[in-house]
Motif scaffolding. Structure first.
Motif, PDB file in Angstrom:
ATOM      1  N   ARG A 110     -38.530  47.683  49.097  1.00 18.13           N
ATOM      2  CA  ARG A 110     -37.073  47.624  49.097  1.00 18.13           C
ATOM      3  C   ARG A 110     -36.548  46.191  48.897  1.00 18.13           C
ATOM      4  O   ARG A 110     -35.346  45.974  48.856  1.00 18.13           O
ATOM      5  N   THR A 111     -37.429  45.239  48.788  1.00 16.20           N
ATOM      6  CA  THR A 111     -37.017  43.844  48.579  1.00 16.20           C
ATOM      7  C   THR A 111     -36.879  43.580  47.090  1.00 16.20           C
ATOM      8  O   THR A 111     -37.873  43.352  46.382  1.00 16.20           O
ATOM      9  N   ASP A 112     -35.643  43.671  46.601  1.00 22.71           N
ATOM     10  CA  ASP A 112     -35.376  43.449  45.175  1.00 22.71           C
ATOM     11  C   ASP A 112     -35.011  41.997  44.888  1.00 22.71           C
ATOM     12  O   ASP A 112     -35.232  41.506  43.782  1.00 22.71           O
ATOM     13  N   GLN A 113     -34.372  41.334  45.854  1.00 23.74           N
ATOM     14  CA  GLN A 113     -33.976  39.940  45.670  1.00 23.74           C
ATOM     15  C   GLN A 113     -34.222  39.172  46.969  1.00 23.74           C
ATOM     16  O   GLN A 113     -34.345  39.769  48.037  1.00 23.74           O
ATOM     17  N   ILE A 114     -34.268  37.856  46.833  1.00 18.33           N
ATOM     18  CA  ILE A 114     -34.387  36.973  47.995  1.00 18.33           C
ATOM     19  C   ILE A 114     -33.230  35.967  47.940  1.00 18.33           C
ATOM     20  O   ILE A 114     -32.988  35.358  46.892  1.00 18.33           O
ATOM     21  N   VAL A 135     -32.291  34.895  44.093  1.00 17.89           N
ATOM     22  CA  VAL A 135     -33.195  35.017  42.943  1.00 17.89           C
ATOM     23  C   VAL A 135     -33.841  36.403  42.973  1.00 17.89           C
ATOM     24  O   VAL A 135     -34.007  37.022  44.037  1.00 17.89           O
ATOM     25  N   ASP A 136     -34.185  36.929  41.802  1.00 17.04           N
ATOM     26  CA  ASP A 136     -34.855  38.228  41.698  1.00 17.04           C
ATOM     27  C   ASP A 136     -36.329  38.087  42.061  1.00 17.04           C
ATOM     28  O   ASP A 136     -36.967  37.060  41.789  1.00 17.04           O
ATOM     29  N   VAL A 137     -36.875  39.146  42.657  1.00 17.91           N
ATOM     30  CA  VAL A 137     -38.299  39.174  42.978  1.00 17.91           C
ATOM     31  C   VAL A 137     -39.065  39.643  41.745  1.00 17.91           C
ATOM     32  O   VAL A 137     -38.773  40.719  41.193  1.00 17.91           O
ATOM     33  N   LYS A 138     -39.990  38.829  41.295  1.00 18.74           N
ATOM     34  CA  LYS A 138     -40.818  39.161  40.144  1.00 18.74           C
ATOM     35  C   LYS A 138     -42.263  38.869  40.482  1.00 18.74           C
ATOM     36  O   LYS A 138     -42.582  37.816  41.045  1.00 18.74           O
ATOM     37  N   LEU A 139     -43.107  39.834  40.142  1.00  9.54           N
ATOM     38  CA  LEU A 139     -44.549  39.699  40.416  1.00  9.54           C
ATOM     39  C   LEU A 139     -44.786  39.401  41.890  1.00  9.54           C
ATOM     40  O   LEU A 139     -45.614  38.568  42.257  1.00  9.54           O
ATOM     41  N   CYS A 140     -43.977  40.084  42.742  1.00  9.93           N
ATOM     42  CA  CYS A 140     -44.119  39.986  44.205  1.00  9.93           C
ATOM     43  C   CYS A 140     -43.874  38.573  44.730  1.00  9.93           C
ATOM     44  O   CYS A 140     -44.441  38.176  45.770  1.00  9.93           O
ATOM     45  N   MET A 141     -43.053  37.810  44.039  1.00  8.91           N
ATOM     46  CA  MET A 141     -42.769  36.464  44.502  1.00  8.91           C
ATOM     47  C   MET A 141     -41.354  36.046  44.069  1.00  8.91           C
ATOM     48  O   MET A 141     -40.768  36.625  43.150  1.00  8.91           O
ATOM     49  N   ALA A 142     -40.805  35.050  44.764  1.00 15.08           N
ATOM     50  CA  ALA A 142     -39.483  34.495  44.448  1.00 15.08           C
ATOM     51  C   ALA A 142     -39.507  33.013  44.750  1.00 15.08           C
ATOM     52  O   ALA A 142     -40.145  32.574  45.722  1.00 15.08           O
ATOM     53  N   SER A 143     -38.786  32.228  43.929  1.00 16.61           N
ATOM     54  CA  SER A 143     -38.807  30.779  44.098  1.00 16.61           C
ATOM     55  C   SER A 143     -37.478  30.194  43.634  1.00 16.61           C
ATOM     56  O   SER A 143     -36.822  30.736  42.736  1.00 16.61           O
ATOM     57  N   MET A 144     -37.015  29.091  44.272  1.00 11.83           N
ATOM     58  CA  MET A 144     -35.788  28.389  43.873  1.00 11.83           C
ATOM     59  C   MET A 144     -35.978  26.897  44.061  1.00 11.83           C
ATOM     60  O   MET A 144     -36.822  26.449  44.836  1.00 11.83           O
ATOM     61  N   SER A 145     -35.197  26.112  43.303  1.00 13.42           N
ATOM     62  CA  SER A 145     -35.198  24.651  43.438  1.00 13.42           C
ATOM     63  C   SER A 145     -33.767  24.154  43.442  1.00 13.42           C
ATOM     64  O   SER A 145     -32.884  24.744  42.799  1.00 13.42           O
ATOM     65  N   THR A 146     -33.529  23.056  44.147  1.00 10.67           N
ATOM     66  CA  THR A 146     -32.198  22.453  44.184  1.00 10.67           C
ATOM     67  C   THR A 146     -32.345  20.964  44.439  1.00 10.67           C
ATOM     68  O   THR A 146     -33.328  20.513  45.049  1.00 10.67           O
ATOM     69  N   ASN A 147     -31.382  20.205  43.958  1.00 10.81           N
ATOM     70  CA  ASN A 147     -31.384  18.768  44.195  1.00 10.81           C
ATOM     71  C   ASN A 147     -30.878  18.475  45.604  1.00 10.81           C
ATOM     72  O   ASN A 147     -29.972  19.148  46.110  1.00 10.81           O
ATOM     73  N   ALA A 152     -34.147  39.162  52.631  1.00 12.35           N
ATOM     74  CA  ALA A 152     -34.363  40.070  51.511  1.00 12.35           C
ATOM     75  C   ALA A 152     -33.100  40.880  51.249  1.00 12.35           C
ATOM     76  O   ALA A 152     -32.287  41.115  52.148  1.00 12.35           O
ATOM     77  N   ILE A 153     -32.965  41.342  49.974  1.00 10.69           N
ATOM     78  CA  ILE A 153     -31.815  42.147  49.562  1.00 10.69           C
ATOM     79  C   ILE A 153     -32.346  43.392  48.857  1.00 10.69           C
ATOM     80  O   ILE A 153     -33.180  43.314  47.951  1.00 10.69           O
ATOM     81  N   ASN A 154     -31.821  44.566  49.285  1.00 10.76           N
ATOM     82  CA  ASN A 154     -32.162  45.846  48.675  1.00 10.76           C
ATOM     83  C   ASN A 154     -31.003  46.248  47.768  1.00 10.76           C
ATOM     84  O   ASN A 154     -29.867  46.400  48.245  1.00 10.76           O
ATOM     85  N   LEU A 155     -31.260  46.414  46.469  1.00 14.22           N
ATOM     86  CA  LEU A 155     -30.218  46.837  45.531  1.00 14.22           C
ATOM     87  C   LEU A 155     -30.201  48.351  45.470  1.00 14.22           C
ATOM     88  O   LEU A 155     -31.187  48.990  45.104  1.00 14.22           O
ATOM     89  N   TYR A 156     -29.055  48.965  45.840  1.00 15.94           N
ATOM     90  CA  TYR A 156     -28.924  50.416  45.835  1.00 15.94           C
ATOM     91  C   TYR A 156     -27.659  50.746  45.065  1.00 15.94           C
ATOM     92  O   TYR A 156     -26.555  50.536  45.554  1.00 15.94           O
ATOM     93  N   TYR A 157     -27.857  51.262  43.831  1.00 15.62           N
ATOM     94  CA  TYR A 157     -26.734  51.463  42.918  1.00 15.62           C
ATOM     95  C   TYR A 157     -25.969  50.136  42.798  1.00 15.62           C
ATOM     96  O   TYR A 157     -26.532  49.127  42.429  1.00 15.62           O
TER      97      TYR A 157
END
Length: 841
Positions: free
Chosen positions: A215-219, A235-247, A260-265
């Protein structure tokens, strides 16, 4: 009403089945039969009927009844406790409360079952029936709602068992439905683990790997600098992983968490936040406010602000700014505090310094470059004194500020004092206390050792870390004088000193000293010592409060003062006390003040002012002959007379003031009211200033026309004879409007309406301008050549005019004239726009 509690819906792990659980207490307490005896006072339970099933009247339930007979479960009620009724009616003993033998039993098995109904909603806020159930346990299952269902709801109603009362089946209680909703989209995802975070230079990277929750579609990553959230990224979860960078910024202390975020409709269902990461540091922020100060001829102290995440500081210094980053001639020093001592420097050279903060992540950028030439003598100090004119015996303080070229603190100062050509030099060591050493320095002089007229010249030079004195400051001068003196005297007209004033005039004298100082002016005031009511020069009541000035005058003279006080320049009251205050300003810059008190006691004499009035009906001017009689009805020369015209609004306009009473003087008033001429005559006694006044009755003029006058000249006639009126006392231009006159008045007060936030309405502020305007409209016959000629002359007049109306009003105004002559009309329409202005008589 009985209802379930704690109703909740949950999804069964690993399936699409949902179940509801709840709590319910089915036990009840109930009175048992046989509790009522003859002679008991009882009340009837709500909902009861008579023994034969007949309905009981409502009023019976509120009364207390006597039990007169009991047989099994049948009781008979007699009279009520108030004695007003005797119903003699049978009832079941179980429907009575309050019997002496009544007992209570607890019944636990009262639940028959639960009525459970499931519903679902597909997104239109319309609930459709799903499955239903009648369980006896406190849970129910809803298997596989429709695939398009977004919400489900369960409604649970407890159903009571029954028992027999009077051959009727009765429920123990009545059940009430309770319901609960659950969003199918609301299946929250699992809480993710704490993200892996690292900072490289000024870039932060956070990531999560091996995500297993379907149910974890985004982080959503949240980044905090100390306690402040500075970034939120989804960020979207892809290949069972999520990553972000910021200054990030230098000097920061960062922590990261995620959820985690569950997208339902079209909905986003958020899970719980993870734990925060441990605190991560960036490279330190650049060092600021670097100050270099000489510590000795060969050393410098660097002070700078702390960098919050720094664990140490690195200092570089060179003798040429261009050597930084380009030469091996750069020297460096590391310290752990925000102060550094750089030693072993060459004297007389300019040194350049810069500072960087360090920690485990690296070094900050270099600070701004600062420079300092060590071994430099300071510049001349800035100096001033507590006064430029001192009084013998009073302290004199000399002040200066050390002006270092090498930012070093003052170590010594030399003060040179030159008194009338005798020079002495004093050396003063400066404080070494860190809080005190850079404050303003001072040197105190006792002036009691000097005489009147002493001229003291002084200057200062200071030394810094090198102990080398800089140049002398500018030489300043202080003049020392004795305290000036002031002798104040009060005399009558004969030159005799008095404390009580019995007549005008009287004289105030002031003599200053010593002779080495001269006065340049005197400020003289006379102040009331008590409050009282008096009459002013117009005859109006005036309140004088204690402490009010009744006389104030500045005399710009360089000699002794002798001021004449008379009825012409002051109004004081018999029986009152006053204080004279004189302040003399001296050419030395000093001043001296003296006070003197006196009281007023004179013989009060009453006078009878009066006036003779005549009016010229051609130009509507008035000729006034004011006079004043004493108590013997004889004209007296002991008073002076003033005449005031009372205007239509009650104010007074001065016609003439301070004329002698014993002269046969006729006064011309060019502007009396057109209805009545009204005057006030004021007589002021010369010797005491006592005021008597008389309001003459209105003299009827009765002019029914409007009058406008301009370009006027008038004069008064003194020692007039019978033939004196042949001399024309008034000349000028006059417009007499004899025809029907239409008048439109308007006032536009000077005001500002200011709108403020938080207030419903603007706030008004008013000035002093009234803005009175008037428009006159009149039609004159075209054959009235005299009036038309006057109108033409008025239209070109460059000045103010005096306007009078038949109602008695009169005022100065600026007039604009317009008229329209048509060859076919017998009348000429004339319009006058009149704006009231300030004027004289």
């Amino acid at each position: 009403m009985a209802s379930v509690s704690g109703l909740t819906i949950k999804r069964q792990t690993g399936s699409s089945t949902y179940y509801a659980t709840w709590d319910f207490d089915s036990s009840i307490s109930q009175s048992t039969g046989g509790g009522v005896n003859e002679g008991d006072w009882v009340t009837i339970n709500d909902g009861a009927t008579w023994y034969n099933g007949v309905e009981i009247a409502d009023w019976c339930f509120s009364e207390t009844w006597m039990v007169i007979q009991v047989s099994g479960d049948r009781a008979v009620l007699g009279e009520n406790q108030g004695g007003g009724h005797d119903i003699q009616s049978p009832i079941n003993v179980n429907d009575l409360s309050g019997g002496s033998g009544e007992s209570t039993e607890t019944i636990t098995d009262t639940l028959e079952n639960y009525d459970v109904q499931w519903y679902y909603d597909t997104g239109d806020d319309i609930w459709f029936e799903g499955s239903s159930d009648s369980p006896t346990s406190t849970h129910s299952v809803y298997s596989s709602p429709p695939s398009n269902a977004l919400r489900i709801k369960v409604k649970v109603t407890p159903v009571s068992k029954t028992y027999t009362v009077n051959d009727n089946e009765t429920s123990y209680w009545t059940g009430e439905a309770n319901e609960e909703e659950f969003s199918l989209a609301g299946d929250p995802p699992e809480t993710p683990k704490t993200p892996t975070t690292e900072i490289e230079k000024l870039k932060l990277t956070a990531s999560i790997e091996n995500i297993s929750d379907p149910r974890t579609d985004q982080i959503e990553f949240e980044v905090f600098n100390d306690l402040v959230k500075v970034n939120s990224t989804i960020v979207d979860v892809k290949l069972c992983m999520a990553s972000m960078s910021t200054n990030v910024i230098a000097g920061g202390k960062y922590r990261v968490r995620c959820r985690a975020i569950n997208l339902y409709y079209s909905s986003k269902i958020y899970g719980e936040y993870s734990e925060f990461t441990s605190e991560l540091l960036t490279i330190p922020a650049p060092v600021t406010n670097v100050v270099a100060s000489a510590d000795s001829k060969t050393s410098v102290v660097l002070d700078f602000d702390k960098s919050s995440t720094a664990t140490g500081y690195k200092i570089e210094y060179v003798t040429n700014r261009d050597y930084f980053d380009t030469s091996s001639q750069t020297s460096s020093l590391s310290v752990t505090t925000n102060r550094a001592h750089v030693i072993g420097l060459d004297t007389g050279k300019e040194w350049f310094f810069r500072v960087a903060a360090t920690n485990s992540k690296g070094d900050s950028e270099w600070s701004d470059i600062v420079s300092l030439t060590i071994g430099s003598a300071p510049a001349a100090p800035t100096t001033w004194s507590s006064t430029a004119t001192a009084i013998v015996g009073e302290p004199l303080n000399l002040y200066w500020v050390h002006n270092a070229k090498d930012n070093s603190s003052q170590t010594f100062a030399q003060v040179e004092i030159d008194v009338n050509g005798t020079v002495k030099t004093y050396t003063q060591k400066n404080s070494t206390d860190e809080e005190e050493k850079d404050k303003t320095s001072s040197f105190s002089i006792n002036t009691s050792q000097y005489t009147e007229g002493t001229v003291l010249k002084w200057r200062v030079k200071t030394a810094g870390a090198t102990n080398e004195y800089g140049p002398w400051s500018v030489q300043r001068q202080v003049n020392i004088y004795a305290q000036p003196t002031l002798e104040l005297g009060l005399t009558n007209a004969s030159g005799v000193s008095v404390e009580t004033i019995s007549a005008f005039p009287f004289y105030i004298s002031a003599v200053t000293g010593p002779k080495t100082q001269s006065p340049i002016g005197y400020h003289l005031t006379i102040t009331a010592e008590e409050s009282y009511t008096t009459v002013d020069a117009v005859g109006e009541d005036k309140i004088v409060n204690s402490g009010d000035d009744v006389y104030s005058q500045y005399f710009d003279i360089f000699t002794s003062l002798k001021a004449e006080i008379s009825a012409y320049n002051i109004a004081i009251k018999n029986g009152m006390h006053y204080t004279i205050t004189c302040v003399a300003s001296m050419n030395s810059g000093l001043s001296v003040q003296k006070t003197l008190s006196f009281n007023v006691a004179w013989d009060a004499i009453k006078y009878k002012p009066n006036i003779s009035i005549s009016v010229n009906k051609k130009n509507f001017t008035a000729y006034l002959r004011p006079y004043c009689l004493d108590m013997n009805n004889k004209e007296t020369d002991k008073v002076i007379i003033s005449v005031f015209r009372r205007e239509f609004d009650g104010s007074f306009t001065e016609i003439i003031s301070n004329i002698e009473n014993n002269k046969n003087t006729y006064i011309t008033d060019p502007h009396p009211g057109l209805d009545y001429a009204r005057y006030r005559i004021v007589a002021t006694e010369k010797s005491t200033g006592t005021i008597s006044y008389y309001d003459a009755p209105g003299y009827p003029i009765g002019c029914r026309f409007a009058v406008i006058q301009w370009d006027e000249k008038w004069r008064n006639l003194e020692n007039a004879t019978v033939d004196a009126q042949e001399q024309t006392p008034w000349t000028g231009s006059l417009l007499l409007l004899k025809y029907n006159l239409d008048v439109s008045d308007s006032n536009a007060p000077d005001k500002s309406l200011v709108e403020y936030a938080g207030r419903k309405h603007p706030v008004s502020y008013y000035g002093t301008q009234l803005g009175s305007t008037s428009t006159w409209s009149v039609e004159i016959p075209r054959n009235d050549k005299d009036t038309l000629y006057a109108i033409r002359r008025l239209s070109t007049w460059m000045g103010d005019v005096y306007v009078r109306e038949p109602s008695g009003s009169g005022y100065w105004a600026s007039v604009t004239v317009s008229y329209d002559i048509k060859h076919t009309e017998l009348t000429i329409p004339v319009s006058l726009t009149i704006t009231r202005v300030e004027g004289e008589k």
